[in-house]
Design an enzyme around this catalytic site. Sequence first.
Site, short mmCIF file in Angstrom:
data_model
loop_
_atom_site.label_atom_id
_atom_site.label_comp_id
_atom_site.label_asym_id
_atom_site.label_seq_id
_atom_site.Cartn_x
_atom_site.Cartn_y
_atom_site.Cartn_z
N ASP A 120 0.84 -1.19 0.00
CA ASP A 120 0.00 0.00 0.00
C ASP A 120 0.88 1.24 0.00
O ASP A 120 1.85 1.33 0.77
CB ASP A 120 -0.91 0.00 1.23
CG ASP A 120 -1.91 1.13 1.19
OD1 ASP A 120 -2.92 0.99 0.49
OD2 ASP A 120 -1.67 2.16 1.84
N ASN A 152 -2.55 12.99 -3.09
CA ASN A 152 -3.50 13.48 -4.10
C ASN A 152 -4.04 14.86 -3.74
O ASN A 152 -4.19 15.73 -4.60
CB ASN A 152 -4.66 12.49 -4.24
CG ASN A 152 -4.35 11.38 -5.24
OD1 ASN A 152 -3.49 11.55 -6.10
ND2 ASN A 152 -5.02 10.26 -5.11
N HIS A 164 -4.61 14.77 -8.75
CA HIS A 164 -4.80 13.38 -9.19
C HIS A 164 -3.90 13.01 -10.37
O HIS A 164 -3.52 11.84 -10.52
CB HIS A 164 -6.27 13.14 -9.56
CG HIS A 164 -7.17 13.11 -8.36
ND1 HIS A 164 -7.29 12.01 -7.54
CD2 HIS A 164 -7.96 14.07 -7.82
CE1 HIS A 164 -8.14 12.28 -6.56
NE2 HIS A 164 -8.56 13.52 -6.70
N ASP A 180 -1.61 9.76 -10.41
CA ASP A 180 -1.53 8.72 -11.44
C ASP A 180 -0.08 8.46 -11.83
O ASP A 180 0.35 7.30 -11.98
CB ASP A 180 -2.34 9.13 -12.68
CG ASP A 180 -3.83 9.05 -12.44
OD1 ASP A 180 -4.24 8.46 -11.43
OD2 ASP A 180 -4.58 9.59 -13.27
N TYR A 214 12.64 -13.09 -10.36
CA TYR A 214 11.93 -14.16 -9.66
C TYR A 214 10.71 -14.61 -10.46
O TYR A 214 10.23 -13.90 -11.33
CB TYR A 214 11.47 -13.67 -8.27
CG TYR A 214 12.59 -13.19 -7.39
CD1 TYR A 214 13.26 -14.07 -6.53
CD2 TYR A 214 13.00 -11.85 -7.40
CE1 TYR A 214 14.29 -13.63 -5.71
CE2 TYR A 214 14.03 -11.41 -6.58
CZ TYR A 214 14.68 -12.30 -5.74
OH TYR A 214 15.71 -11.87 -4.94
N GLU A 229 -4.48 2.51 -4.65
CA GLU A 229 -3.03 2.58 -4.43
C GLU A 229 -2.48 1.27 -3.88
O GLU A 229 -1.35 1.23 -3.39
CB GLU A 229 -2.70 3.73 -3.48
CG GLU A 229 -3.17 3.54 -2.05
CD GLU A 229 -4.60 4.01 -1.83
OE1 GLU A 229 -4.95 4.26 -0.67
OE2 GLU A 229 -5.35 4.14 -2.81
#
Length: 477
Positions: free
Chosen positions: A339, A347, A352, A356, A373, A383
């Site tokens: 997160d 934001n 915004h 992005d 991997y 997010e």
Amino acid sequence: MLHSALSLSKNSLTTLCYDYAVWDDLVEYVHNPTDEFVQSNMPDNAFEAANIDAVLLTDLNNQLVWEYQHESLLNSRQSLINLITQGSTGLVNILPSSAEIALQKVSSRSGYLVLDGQLIYYSNTTILPSTATGEIVGSLTMIRLLDKALVNDISRYSLVSFSITPAFKTSNEIDDFFSLKLIDSISPSHSWLISNAFDNQAVQVTLKHKKTSLPQLDWLAVISLVLAAILIISLSMMMLSRWLISPLIRFNQSINDSSSDGLMSKITSHHLIDEIENMSYSFNQLLLKFNAQQNYLETLTVQDALTGITNRRGLETFAKDIMLRWHTEQKGFSTMMIDVDHFKAFNDQYGHLAGDNALVAVATSLAEQVAGYDALVARFGGEEFCIIFAENDSGTLLKIAENICKAIEQLHIPNKVGNRHWVTVSIGGVVVNTLVADAAKYHFSDVLQQADEQLYLAKLAGRNTVKLQLFAPIKNH
């Protein structure tokens, strides 16, 4: 031949409509519509690439939940909405009936309709879980306009020249297109009507024959042709059957099979007769074009529109394979939930668009960190990101998670919150080993739940940190 060519194009639309409608995420969207789902899974460019001119999503009350309209149908928007939500008679049923909904199984309807003087294909499929059984929450309708460009494409690839123009319903002047009545006279063109069952709209479909295919017959020519035909039949019946009749029968059967069951496959393109070989080649080229459009659309359905990495639908597909390996081959795996810290504050402060750009940078960095991997990086929503590893070494996973935290912070994306200066991430991880009792009773959602719990602990610990644990069997599961 013309009927089969049109049906082939219509069946590709039916396949795409089914693929979208029978989908767990779309069921969830009908219950809880969000702009994020539409942006990630139903972008306009995906429908444009597949030549889809309109998409309408309706609930069980026939109320419009979401729609997409290409500019070619914008002037007919209200007519189209009325047609889909109210256009049902004893002869035309666009939306599923109450009896079909009660079965709780996937059902589809498709056909031709006339909208403001234009011919359209429509395909409608009930919306229900990916298993194709369960609670039906609405239906999805896709529309393809038979405009001049599409008519030209079908004409070019099927070698059938035709046109579609507005018309008025007549009683006995023109045959119905779907009557499949054989042409009984030679003329430069033949016309049929396609009419709506619930209003007076109709279009005229005109098949245009090449001039060279219309012989100028007189008595001498007729006698010569009859004598030549008798001679050819008597001397080379078996050769004619082998070289001409059999390939044509096989070719026609391939087209009919493709248009009736939707399974489009190539036909043999090596024939002794040049005209048949050219026709086979053109037909195969048309299939290649349809397949390319469908493959492109399928790619977009598992790719996040903003970041370019896998979206939640692709993650679910990968997770099913990982869980199957765990259940049947006792191969462990690991999962991280990631997160972006204080993203709402970011934001609010930077806007915004900057948000992005930050998500794109984080997604790119995550992909770079796990490039060596056997792993899948996906945007879980907003997010949040999720990574699945096909290995279960705790030490390795902890090292990867710490490296991710450092790499994100070193992107130096400004986010001044408290004593922080840069965008950071918090990570919760779960290692699933091979010693879990009754592993087959657990689902990937159980693993995600425990990863979420570790992510919560990482946030409580001050963020920009990692919390990791072994998968713990769930009591009373």
